[in-house]
Design a protein around this motif. Structure first.
Motif, mmCIF file in Angstrom:
data_model
loop_
_atom_site.group_PDB
_atom_site.id
_atom_site.type_symbol
_atom_site.label_atom_id
_atom_site.label_comp_id
_atom_site.label_asym_id
_atom_site.label_seq_id
_atom_site.Cartn_x
_atom_site.Cartn_y
_atom_site.Cartn_z
ATOM 1 N N ILE A 188 0.839 -1.204 0.000
ATOM 2 C CA ILE A 188 0.000 0.000 0.000
ATOM 3 C C ILE A 188 0.871 1.249 0.000
ATOM 4 N N GLU A 189 1.923 1.271 0.795
ATOM 5 C CA GLU A 189 2.824 2.427 0.828
ATOM 6 C C GLU A 189 3.380 2.724 -0.558
ATOM 7 N N GLU A 190 3.769 1.672 -1.278
ATOM 8 C CA GLU A 190 4.354 1.880 -2.599
ATOM 9 C C GLU A 190 3.305 2.279 -3.629
ATOM 10 N N ARG A 191 2.097 1.790 -3.496
ATOM 11 C CA ARG A 191 1.040 2.204 -4.430
ATOM 12 C C ARG A 191 0.714 3.687 -4.244
ATOM 13 N N LEU A 192 0.732 4.142 -3.012
ATOM 14 C CA LEU A 192 0.532 5.570 -2.765
ATOM 15 C C LEU A 192 1.692 6.373 -3.339
ATOM 16 N N GLU A 193 2.904 5.850 -3.197
ATOM 17 C CA GLU A 193 4.069 6.529 -3.768
ATOM 18 C C GLU A 193 3.968 6.617 -5.288
ATOM 19 N N GLY A 194 3.531 5.529 -5.930
ATOM 20 C CA GLY A 194 3.386 5.536 -7.382
ATOM 21 C C GLY A 194 2.301 6.487 -7.842
ATOM 22 N N PHE A 195 1.204 6.554 -7.091
ATOM 23 C CA PHE A 195 0.128 7.502 -7.386
ATOM 24 C C PHE A 195 0.672 8.927 -7.396
ATOM 25 N N ARG A 196 1.430 9.281 -6.385
ATOM 26 C CA ARG A 196 2.002 10.626 -6.307
ATOM 27 C C ARG A 196 2.999 10.874 -7.424
ATOM 28 N N ALA A 197 3.800 9.838 -7.747
ATOM 29 C CA ALA A 197 4.840 9.996 -8.770
ATOM 30 C C ALA A 197 4.250 10.304 -10.140
ATOM 31 N N ALA A 198 3.047 9.819 -10.435
ATOM 32 C CA ALA A 198 2.425 10.089 -11.738
ATOM 33 C C ALA A 198 2.204 11.574 -11.938
ATOM 34 N N PHE A 199 1.785 12.272 -10.897
ATOM 35 C CA PHE A 199 1.555 13.719 -11.001
ATOM 36 C C PHE A 199 2.874 14.467 -11.133
ATOM 37 N N VAL A 200 3.870 14.052 -10.346
ATOM 38 C CA VAL A 200 5.181 14.711 -10.399
ATOM 39 C C VAL A 200 5.776 14.571 -11.796
ATOM 40 N N ALA A 201 5.662 13.379 -12.389
ATOM 41 C CA ALA A 201 6.234 13.138 -13.718
ATOM 42 C C ALA A 201 5.598 14.008 -14.791
ATOM 43 N N ARG A 202 4.322 14.344 -14.602
ATOM 44 C CA ARG A 202 3.624 15.196 -15.577
ATOM 45 C C ARG A 202 3.773 16.678 -15.251
ATOM 46 N N GLY A 203 4.472 17.020 -14.180
ATOM 47 C CA GLY A 203 4.603 18.409 -13.787
ATOM 48 C C GLY A 203 3.303 19.011 -13.304
ATOM 49 N N GLN A 204 2.402 18.138 -12.813
ATOM 50 C CA GLN A 204 1.109 18.607 -12.341
ATOM 51 C C GLN A 204 1.099 18.634 -10.820
ATOM 52 N N SER A 205 0.403 19.583 -10.267
ATOM 53 C CA SER A 205 0.330 19.691 -8.817
ATOM 54 C C SER A 205 -0.541 18.571 -8.257
ATOM 55 N N LEU A 206 -0.131 18.059 -7.129
ATOM 56 C CA LEU A 206 -0.871 16.987 -6.467
ATOM 57 C C LEU A 206 -1.530 17.558 -5.227
ATOM 58 N N ASP A 207 -2.840 17.453 -5.193
ATOM 59 C CA ASP A 207 -3.583 17.910 -4.023
ATOM 60 C C ASP A 207 -3.588 16.782 -2.990
ATOM 61 N N HIS A 208 -2.826 16.961 -1.903
ATOM 62 C CA HIS A 208 -2.692 15.902 -0.904
ATOM 63 C C HIS A 208 -3.985 15.655 -0.136
ATOM 64 N N THR A 209 -4.965 16.523 -0.306
ATOM 65 C CA THR A 209 -6.265 16.244 0.313
ATOM 66 C C THR A 209 -7.046 15.206 -0.489
ATOM 67 N N HIS A 210 -6.551 14.859 -1.671
ATOM 68 C CA HIS A 210 -7.202 13.859 -2.505
ATOM 69 C C HIS A 210 -6.700 12.459 -2.136
ATOM 70 N N GLN A 211 -6.722 12.168 -0.864
ATOM 71 C CA GLN A 211 -6.313 10.863 -0.360
ATOM 72 C C GLN A 211 -7.283 10.440 0.734
ATOM 73 N N LEU A 212 -7.873 9.284 0.537
ATOM 74 C CA LEU A 212 -8.794 8.720 1.508
ATOM 75 C C LEU A 212 -8.192 7.393 1.970
ATOM 76 N N THR A 213 -7.436 7.428 3.059
ATOM 77 C CA THR A 213 -6.637 6.267 3.458
ATOM 78 C C THR A 213 -6.979 5.764 4.863
ATOM 79 N N ASP A 214 -8.247 5.891 5.242
ATOM 80 C CA ASP A 214 -8.640 5.403 6.557
ATOM 81 C C ASP A 214 -9.812 4.429 6.478
ATOM 82 N N LEU A 215 -10.001 3.797 5.311
ATOM 83 C CA LEU A 215 -11.083 2.818 5.176
ATOM 84 C C LEU A 215 -10.633 1.483 5.785
ATOM 85 N N SER A 216 -11.581 0.744 6.334
ATOM 86 C CA SER A 216 -11.182 -0.443 7.094
ATOM 87 C C SER A 216 -12.008 -1.684 6.821
#
Length: 375
Positions: A233-261
């Motif tokens: 899961i940690e690496e999938r989140l890292e890859g998600f973020r990396a996609a935006f960085v690679a495109r030079g697009q800003s990543l809104d860190h509020t667009h993360q819902l990581t407390d589902l159980s």
């Protein structure tokens, strides 16, 4: 072609022969035990046992049950002695491991069943018995399973699919330190030197997110259980973020819902699913601009699908894994991991360890991005 270095059991043999040649060991002397040699050379006891067995066959040592190994009273010519690859191969040919065990949390058509089948099929090809222990996602059950397999001698090597958890299983750490033959599948333990076979989760999540960006989505959210201490899961989140960085697009860190159980082991109940649905509704109310979700696994994507079923326009859902048969459940744009290759590699790497051969710490299996079935 470069010559190979000595195998692990060959290093032990060379060491003991050198000790004999220089007189540090003499006829009748006790030879270091399997455990002592395993600790000195940082190998498994199966490797040190193989080295002593080859020396016994060569007439260098003899073994007394309950007491250990001792230098033979009459030694062969040590300067002319070689333990040939043919002799080592004969030892392997005479003895197939009695059984290996696979310890896993659970399996479904979406993920895990193909992996389990591939391990069983590879064992059948090699003539090896496979013991299967299901932990149902409990670290306590995982530790019990490891103990029963190792301490009772029911398996000579383990393939472990570690459960999701906030800390590492003490039983797992113990056998790693003991050098017990072990291969982890699906994930690895950060900072722990142990053989693992898994998908490149960073690259896979990045590719999945980039597919959504290519489709014109700009506001994409990542959805998962708490990622802490679960490498996949940690690496999938890292890859998600990396996609935006690679495109030079800003990543809104509020667009993360990581407390589902609700999809955590033992938590898939109607009440927990409803609680997650309500969390998703609250997230949508806060972030109505989100048009697509990258969900860390299939069952959570199904919960997400239920939560957004009435939304207009309905957001796109992408995830990791999906049943091969679309009749088994809704189809999503998804990452398909090569579970069969993961299973085959896991068995082969475990057997290599049991032969005393060096193995890589990390083995990466391929993935593909699969579009959803359309009716």
């Amino acid at each position: 072609m470069a010559e190979r270095g000595p195998l692990l059991y060959e290093r032990i043999i060379d060491y003991l022969l050198d000790e004999l040649r220089r007189g540090a060991l003499s006829p009748g002397a006790r030879v270091p035990s399997e455990m002592e040699l395993a600790e000195r050379f940082e190998v498994s006891r199966i490797t040190s046992k193989k080295a002593l067995e080859l020396l016994r066959q060569a007439g260098v040592v003899h073994r007394i049950r309950g007491k250990g190994s001792f230098v033979a009273a009459e030694l062969p010519d040590l300067d002319a002695l070689t333990v040939s690859p043919a002799r080592a191969a004969a030892v392997e040919g005479e003895r197939v491991p009695g059984a290996i065990a696979m310890i896993y949390p659970d399996a479904s058509e979406a993920y895990g069943l193909e992996l389990l089948c591939a391990v069983e099929e590879r064992c059948a090809e090699r003539g090896i018995n496979l013991v299967i222990k299901r932990t149902r996602g409990s670290q306590e059950e995982e530790e019990k399973a490891i103990g029963s397999m190792v301490d009772a001698g029911l398996a000579e090597g383990l393939i472990v699919f570690p459960v999701h958890g906030e800390y590492y299983n003490a039983g797992l750490l113990r056998i790693i330190l003991d050098g017990y033959p072990l291969v982890l599948v699906d994930r690895y333990l950060a900072g722990i030197q142990v053989c693992a076979v898994h998908t490149d989760n960073v690259a896979a999540a990045r590719a999945l997110t980039e597919r959504l960006l290519d489709q014109g989505h700009r506001h994409i959210a990542f959805v998962s259980p708490p990622p802490e201490n679960t490498s996949s899961i940690e690496e999938r989140l890292e890859g998600f973020r990396a996609a935006f960085v690679a495109r030079g697009q800003s990543l809104d860190h509020t667009h993360q819902l990581t407390d589902l159980s609700s999809t955590l082991p033992g938590a898939f109940t109607p009440d927990n699913v409803q609680a997650d649905v309500e969390r998703i509704h609250a997230f949508q109310a806060r972030r109505p601009e989100v048009t697509a979700f990258v969900v860390c696994e299939y069952n959570l994507a199904r919960v997400m699908g239920r939560a957004v079923s009435g939304a207009e326009p309905r957001p796109l859902i992408a995830c990791f894994d999906s049943p091969l048969d679309p009749v088994s459940g809704p189809g999503f744009l998804h990452v398909r991991q090569d579970q069969r290759e993961m299973g085959r590699q896991a068995v082969d790497l475990l057997l290599a360890q049991m032969r005393g051969e060096p193995v890589p710490r990390r083995t990466i299996v391929p993935f593909s991005i699969v579009e959803p079935e359309t009716s």
